[in-house]
Enzyme design. Structure first.
Site, short mmCIF file in Angstrom:
data_model
loop_
_atom_site.label_atom_id
_atom_site.label_comp_id
_atom_site.label_asym_id
_atom_site.label_seq_id
_atom_site.Cartn_x
_atom_site.Cartn_y
_atom_site.Cartn_z
N GLU A 18 91.32 61.78 45.85
CA GLU A 18 90.80 62.45 47.04
C GLU A 18 89.63 61.66 47.60
O GLU A 18 88.71 61.29 46.86
CB GLU A 18 90.34 63.87 46.66
CG GLU A 18 89.78 64.63 47.84
CD GLU A 18 89.47 66.08 47.51
OE1 GLU A 18 90.35 66.77 46.94
OE2 GLU A 18 88.35 66.52 47.82
N GLY A 108 87.40 76.63 53.79
CA GLY A 108 86.24 75.84 54.22
C GLY A 108 84.96 76.54 53.83
O GLY A 108 84.97 77.73 53.47
N TYR A 151 89.89 77.76 41.11
CA TYR A 151 88.53 77.61 40.57
C TYR A 151 88.48 78.05 39.10
O TYR A 151 88.32 79.23 38.81
CB TYR A 151 87.54 78.43 41.42
CG TYR A 151 87.56 78.00 42.87
CD1 TYR A 151 86.70 77.01 43.32
CD2 TYR A 151 88.50 78.52 43.76
CE1 TYR A 151 86.75 76.57 44.63
CE2 TYR A 151 88.56 78.09 45.07
CZ TYR A 151 87.68 77.11 45.50
OH TYR A 151 87.75 76.67 46.80
N GLN A 218 73.40 63.10 40.00
CA GLN A 218 74.55 63.35 40.88
C GLN A 218 75.38 64.53 40.38
O GLN A 218 75.77 65.40 41.15
CB GLN A 218 75.39 62.07 40.95
CG GLN A 218 76.72 62.20 41.66
CD GLN A 218 77.93 62.18 40.71
OE1 GLN A 218 77.79 62.08 39.50
NE2 GLN A 218 79.10 62.29 41.28
P1 FAD Z 1 89.72 81.25 49.89
O1 FAD Z 1 90.95 81.11 49.08
O2 FAD Z 1 89.82 81.95 51.18
O3 FAD Z 1 88.63 81.95 48.96
C1 FAD Z 1 87.26 82.06 49.35
C2 FAD Z 1 86.64 83.29 48.68
O4 FAD Z 1 87.23 84.48 49.22
C3 FAD Z 1 86.89 83.37 47.18
O5 FAD Z 1 85.77 83.97 46.60
C4 FAD Z 1 88.13 84.29 47.04
O6 FAD Z 1 88.16 85.00 45.82
C5 FAD Z 1 87.97 85.21 48.24
N1 FAD Z 1 89.25 85.55 48.86
C6 FAD Z 1 90.34 84.75 49.00
N2 FAD Z 1 91.30 85.37 49.69
C7 FAD Z 1 90.80 86.60 50.04
C8 FAD Z 1 91.32 87.69 50.79
N3 FAD Z 1 92.54 87.64 51.35
N4 FAD Z 1 90.52 88.78 50.96
C9 FAD Z 1 89.28 88.83 50.41
N5 FAD Z 1 88.75 87.83 49.68
C10 FAD Z 1 89.50 86.71 49.50
N6 FAD Z 1 86.05 72.25 51.92
C11 FAD Z 1 86.07 71.64 53.13
O7 FAD Z 1 85.30 72.02 54.02
N7 FAD Z 1 86.92 70.61 53.40
C12 FAD Z 1 87.81 70.15 52.48
O8 FAD Z 1 88.57 69.23 52.74
C13 FAD Z 1 87.82 70.77 51.18
N8 FAD Z 1 88.69 70.38 50.21
C14 FAD Z 1 88.73 71.04 49.02
C15 FAD Z 1 89.70 70.67 48.07
C16 FAD Z 1 89.79 71.32 46.83
C17 FAD Z 1 90.85 70.91 45.85
C18 FAD Z 1 88.84 72.34 46.52
C19 FAD Z 1 88.87 73.01 45.17
C20 FAD Z 1 87.89 72.72 47.46
C21 FAD Z 1 87.82 72.09 48.72
N9 FAD Z 1 86.91 72.47 49.71
C22 FAD Z 1 86.90 71.85 50.94
C23 FAD Z 1 85.94 73.54 49.45
C24 FAD Z 1 86.46 74.91 49.92
O9 FAD Z 1 86.59 74.93 51.33
C25 FAD Z 1 85.43 75.96 49.48
O10 FAD Z 1 85.43 76.10 48.10
C26 FAD Z 1 85.52 77.31 50.19
O11 FAD Z 1 84.32 78.02 49.93
C27 FAD Z 1 86.68 78.18 49.73
O12 FAD Z 1 87.88 77.71 50.14
P2 FAD Z 1 89.25 78.37 49.61
O13 FAD Z 1 90.34 77.71 50.31
O14 FAD Z 1 89.28 78.42 48.14
O15 FAD Z 1 89.04 79.87 50.20
#
Ligand code: FAD
Length: 291
Positions: A18, A108, A151, A218
């Site tokens: 990545e 995000g 996570y 870091q």
């Molecule tokens: P979600 O799955 O929406 O979860 C976010 C929170 O909401 C969690 O606490 C979850 O338990 C809760 N939740 C999920 N679904 C629901 C629902 N339907 N109703 C209520 N609560 C819910 N960030 C960037 O900005 N750009 C990137 O390119 C990027 N790449 C990443 C790649 C990987 C492999 C990982 C692990 C993270 C990456 N991130 C990136 C960070 C990510 O955007 C953050 O961790 C963000 O805070 C959560 O994203 P998510 O897709 O897990 O969100």
């Protein structure tokens, strides 16, 4: 090749990298050289983050297209940040036209210290983005490979591991082909997470995400942002090395290689390396693994 095809085979570990789009023109030309070194390691794919570190969506897609033109499979990350449903349709059309077959679908992050707010006419969670992608395909044809984030040590905002797991299962049911995990340094966290996910009905490949440590400073900074922990024995090794004037990245390579070796032996579908736009550390890790 889509994620489904890449992880479906199972004959050999799927090694992926990545990278993130650099902010400056100098960073960009340096990344182009790094991409060549990364490509030489023949990864199954290289994914490009989206919106993080102050970069633009065009930068991400341009780099993903460049990777594809080098003959390496790619994946574009896509977040819900700042995009309405109509804008997402435009983005998905653009990705399709660029021949990008895989998306890492994410919510995000909110700006530091703030709560996440959905864009007007957009989405608040990654499961809705995955649903949107699958709906778009039904209307427009084609099929993207879709991965979502998992996570092992709980998402920082989740009230409990159980609740976070319910949400992960929901986004996988929405149509994800794979889960890529947040970085971790204690493999038992991954194994527990895997058991819990299987118990919650998540049957897709769950790919461990590993980041070679560069220094104690870091790793403390990164893990404090993403909610992962660093086992005390690893911190001690790093600090001991640094206090003697040694290179902590050497310790980082050793830690990462040991982690990867144990995970792959235990049947992990592959390793997704967060390479921080550097080739040398992951090269040393893969050399140690004989890959
Ligand atoms: P979600 O799955 O929406 O979860 C976010 C929170 O909401 C969690 O606490 C979850 O338990 C809760 N939740 C999920 N679904 C629901 C629902 N339907 N109703 C209520 N609560 C819910 N960030 C960037 O900005 N750009 C990137 O390119 C990027 N790449 C990443 C790649 C990987 C492999 C990982 C692990 C993270 C990456 N991130 C990136 C960070 C990510 O955007 C953050 O961790 C963000 O805070 C959560 O994203 P998510 O897709 O897990 O969100």
């Amino acid at each position: 090749m889509t994620f489904g095809e890449l992880y479906g085979d199972g004959s050999k570990p799927v090694i992926s990298f990545e990278i993130f789009p650099p902010k400056t023109p100098e960073g960009k030309s340096k990344l182009m050289r790094t991409l060549e070194e990364l490509a030489e390691m023949r990864p199954a794919f290289i994914s490009v983050t989206y919106g993080a570190m102050g970069t633009t969506r065009e930068g991400s897609f341009e780099i993903a297209s460049r990777i594809k033109s080098m003959g390496v499979e790619t994946a574009s990350h896509l977040t819900c940040v700042g995009s309405s449903e109509a804008e997402l349709n435009g983005i998905l059309t653009d990705l399709g036209e660029r021949g990008i077959e895989n998306i890492v679908a994410l919510r995000g992050d909110p700006p530091a210290g703030k709560q996440f707010v959905a864009a007007e006419g957009g989405y608040g969670h990654a499961n809705e983005l995955v649903e949107h992608i699958r709906r778009f395909e039904k209307q427009n044809g084609g099929r993207f490979g879709v991965a979502v984030a998992g996570y092992p040590e709980k998402h920082v905002e989740a009230e409990s591991m159980e609740k976070d797991m319910e949400n992960l299962a929901q986004k996988v049911r929405a149509g994800a082909d794979a889960v890529i995990t947040q970085l971790f340094y204690d493999n038992s966290r991954y194994f527990d997470f895997l058991d819990m996910a299987r118990g919650a009905g998540v049957q897709t490949p769950i790919v461990p995400g590993l980041m070679p440590i560069l220094s104690s400073r870091q790793v403390v900074k990164i893990t404090s942002m993403c909610g992962s922990s660093v086992p005390p024995d690893i911190m001690e090794r790093l600090e001991r090395c640094e206090s003697k004037g040694g290179d902590p990245a050497g310790v980082g390579v050793d830690v990462c290689a040991r982690q990867a070796e144990e995970l792959l032996k235990a049947g992990a579908p592959g390793i997704h390396f967060y390479v921080l736009n550097r080739a040398s550390h992951v090269k040393s890790v893969l050399k140690r693994l004989g890959l």
